[in-house]
Enzyme design. Structure first.
Site, PDB file in Angstrom:
ATOM      1  N   ASP A  56       0.857  -1.182   0.000  1.00 31.88           N
ATOM      2  CA  ASP A  56       0.000   0.000   0.000  1.00 31.88           C
ATOM      3  C   ASP A  56       0.893   1.232   0.000  1.00 31.88           C
ATOM      4  O   ASP A  56       1.762   1.373   0.860  1.00 31.88           O
ATOM      5  CB  ASP A  56      -0.879  -0.041   1.256  1.00 31.88           C
ATOM      6  CG  ASP A  56      -1.835   1.129   1.354  1.00 31.88           C
ATOM      7  OD1 ASP A  56      -1.770   2.023   0.497  1.00 31.88           O
ATOM      8  OD2 ASP A  56      -2.641   1.149   2.290  1.00 31.88           O
ATOM      9  N   ARG A 110       4.982   1.939  10.165  1.00 32.78           N
ATOM     10  CA  ARG A 110       4.917   3.184   9.398  1.00 32.78           C
ATOM     11  C   ARG A 110       5.909   4.159  10.010  1.00 32.78           C
ATOM     12  O   ARG A 110       5.608   4.890  10.952  1.00 32.78           O
ATOM     13  CB  ARG A 110       3.489   3.730   9.383  1.00 32.78           C
ATOM     14  CG  ARG A 110       2.531   2.781   8.650  1.00 32.78           C
ATOM     15  CD  ARG A 110       1.122   3.319   8.540  1.00 32.78           C
ATOM     16  NE  ARG A 110       0.247   2.338   7.899  1.00 32.78           N
ATOM     17  CZ  ARG A 110      -1.075   2.469   7.796  1.00 32.78           C
ATOM     18  NH1 ARG A 110      -1.680   3.546   8.295  1.00 32.78           N
ATOM     19  NH2 ARG A 110      -1.807   1.541   7.207  1.00 32.78           N
ATOM     20  N   GLN A 125      -4.158  -4.069  12.896  1.00 30.43           N
ATOM     21  CA  GLN A 125      -5.565  -4.002  12.511  1.00 30.43           C
ATOM     22  C   GLN A 125      -6.046  -5.336  11.960  1.00 30.43           C
ATOM     23  O   GLN A 125      -5.247  -6.193  11.574  1.00 30.43           O
ATOM     24  CB  GLN A 125      -5.802  -2.887  11.494  1.00 30.43           C
ATOM     25  CG  GLN A 125      -5.122  -3.057  10.157  1.00 30.43           C
ATOM     26  CD  GLN A 125      -5.325  -1.850   9.244  1.00 30.43           C
ATOM     27  OE1 GLN A 125      -5.396  -0.722   9.696  1.00 30.43           O
ATOM     28  NE2 GLN A 125      -5.416  -2.088   7.957  1.00 30.43           N
ATOM     29  N   ASP A 236     -14.579   6.452   5.679  1.00 28.90           N
ATOM     30  CA  ASP A 236     -14.030   6.166   7.005  1.00 28.90           C
ATOM     31  C   ASP A 236     -15.155   6.144   8.036  1.00 28.90           C
ATOM     32  O   ASP A 236     -16.053   6.994   7.994  1.00 28.90           O
ATOM     33  CB  ASP A 236     -13.031   7.248   7.433  1.00 28.90           C
ATOM     34  CG  ASP A 236     -11.742   7.220   6.616  1.00 28.90           C
ATOM     35  OD1 ASP A 236     -11.500   6.211   5.925  1.00 28.90           O
ATOM     36  OD2 ASP A 236     -10.985   8.209   6.691  1.00 28.90           O
ATOM     37  N   GLU A 249     -10.981   7.768  14.046  1.00 24.94           N
ATOM     38  CA  GLU A 249     -11.201   6.857  12.915  1.00 24.94           C
ATOM     39  C   GLU A 249     -10.955   5.432  13.374  1.00 24.94           C
ATOM     40  O   GLU A 249      -9.869   5.093  13.836  1.00 24.94           O
ATOM     41  CB  GLU A 249     -10.265   7.201  11.756  1.00 24.94           C
ATOM     42  CG  GLU A 249     -10.416   6.270  10.563  1.00 24.94           C
ATOM     43  CD  GLU A 249      -9.261   6.354   9.589  1.00 24.94           C
ATOM     44  OE1 GLU A 249      -8.827   5.294   9.097  1.00 24.94           O
ATOM     45  OE2 GLU A 249      -8.772   7.480   9.332  1.00 24.94           O
ATOM     46  N   SER A 252     -11.076   2.390   7.877  1.00 28.93           N
ATOM     47  CA  SER A 252     -11.059   2.917   6.518  1.00 28.93           C
ATOM     48  C   SER A 252     -11.418   1.751   5.605  1.00 28.93           C
ATOM     49  O   SER A 252     -10.835   0.669   5.733  1.00 28.93           O
ATOM     50  CB  SER A 252      -9.680   3.473   6.167  1.00 28.93           C
ATOM     51  OG  SER A 252      -9.644   3.917   4.838  1.00 28.93           O
TER      52      SER A 252
END
Length: 335
Positions: A56, A110, A125, A236, A249, A252
């Protein structure tokens, strides 16, 4: 590095009791998710080959963690940012049919994430993906799926309240749907994040739709990679989060690009060279199934259900020492 300190913050549970609650939420939620949405649990990679085009690209500026392997000369491996494209390939390889899907435990790094109450360099997640027919690539399919996810989250709130009544947060009774363009028309002088906060506070939970394309003001509401979500059929799930007084959030998600949407979005994003990557070639040749999918933040869900003010209270990661000291001083014990 910015930290929000809630007034009179009380985590209610000890660190060990918190660990128990985290395990309970994670174990219970994934079972409910699989059962309610007809998803099978499968294994997923921590890294992929860069040349596959499966990673991604997020907003296109984040640097993946990469390395080489002695056993595979000349190839660069990348730790995944998410499994958005990998899942669709897996559905194809494993022979899933319309109405069937998968979910997996996704862990990512990340490295360029700005650390604060809600953001960590470690991402955990549940990534899920489901096969649909071309005729099901509609707004109603998207909304029905969102309502189902909301129902599962709401059910988890009741389960957590039953086991940990002193810590459980109260969630709204329904999810409200709004598009990014409608939100811009309503709050033209606010930033995208301010608009999210205003609408989430008003309704408690919203599904903010159509993220990625330019709005009437010429600016996208937020960045989305052009090669997985269809920007007209995504969004979202945002909850109003009382401890931090902001939108949180949780997920997504979206209906994935078909051949036409991929061509259009690659052109808009100036990424037409991706057409030559193996994954993109398969998609453009009609070899991959039509799907809907998304990610549900595991630590974010624990934050929401337990009313925790820092993501580090519900996941083990690395934080600057000054942040740890500030958080501990105000009752936020980072794992």
């Amino acid at each position: 590095m910015a930290i929000t300190i809630p007034n009179n913050y009380d985590p209610h549970l000890s660190v060990r009791k918190t660990q128990e609650a985290i395990k309970y939420i994670r174990d219970t939620f994934q079972k409910e998710l699989g059962k309610e949405m007809n998803l099978e649990r499968i294994s997923a990679p921590l890294f992929v080959e860069k040349s596959s085009g499966l990673n991604d690209n997020l907003n296109g500026v984040e640097r993946p963690v990469s390395f080489d392997m002695a056993a595979i000369a000349g190839e660069e491996m990348e730790v995944v940012h998410s499994l958005a494209k990998w899942k669709r390939m897996a559905l194809h390889k494993y022979g899933f049919q319309p109405g069937e899907g998968l979910y997996t435990n996704m862990n990512a790094i990340r490295r360029d994430e700005e650390l604060d109450n809600l953001h960590s360099c470690y991402v955990d997640q549940w990534d899920w993906e489901k096969v649909i027919t071309k005729e099901e690539r509609t707004v109603e399919t998207l909304k029905d799926t969102v309502r189902n996810l909301f129902k599962i989250i709401k059910h988890m709130q009741h389960e957590v309240w039953y086991k940990y009544p002193e810590a459980a947060a109260k969630l709204p009774s329904k999810v409200t749907f709004v598009t990014t363009e409608e939100l811009l028309e309503r709050y033209p002088d606010q930033t995208a994040k301010e608009r999210e906060n205003l609408i989430a506070k008003e309704h408690g939970c919203v599904f903010l739709m159509k993220i990625g394309d330019r709005l009437a003001n010429g600016i996208p509401h937020d960045g989305r990679a052009p090669d997985y979500d269809d920007w007209a059929l995504n969004g979202d799930i945002l909850f109003w989060f009382e401890p931090l007084q902001c939108a949180l959030e949780i997920s997504s998600m979206g209906i994935r690009v078909d051949e036409k949407a991929l061509e259009e979005q690659l052109k808009k994003a100036g990424c037409e060279e991706r057409r030559e990557l193996p994954y993109h070639k398969m998609l453009l040749n009609g070899e991959l199934p039509y799907t809907i999918g998304g990610g549900i933040g595991q630590s974010r869900l624990c934050m929401l259900l337990l009313g925790r003010a820092h993501i580090g209270e519900v996941q083990a990661s690395i934080w600057p020492q000054k942040m740890r000291e500030t958080c501990e001083k105000h009752g936020m014990i980072l794992l």
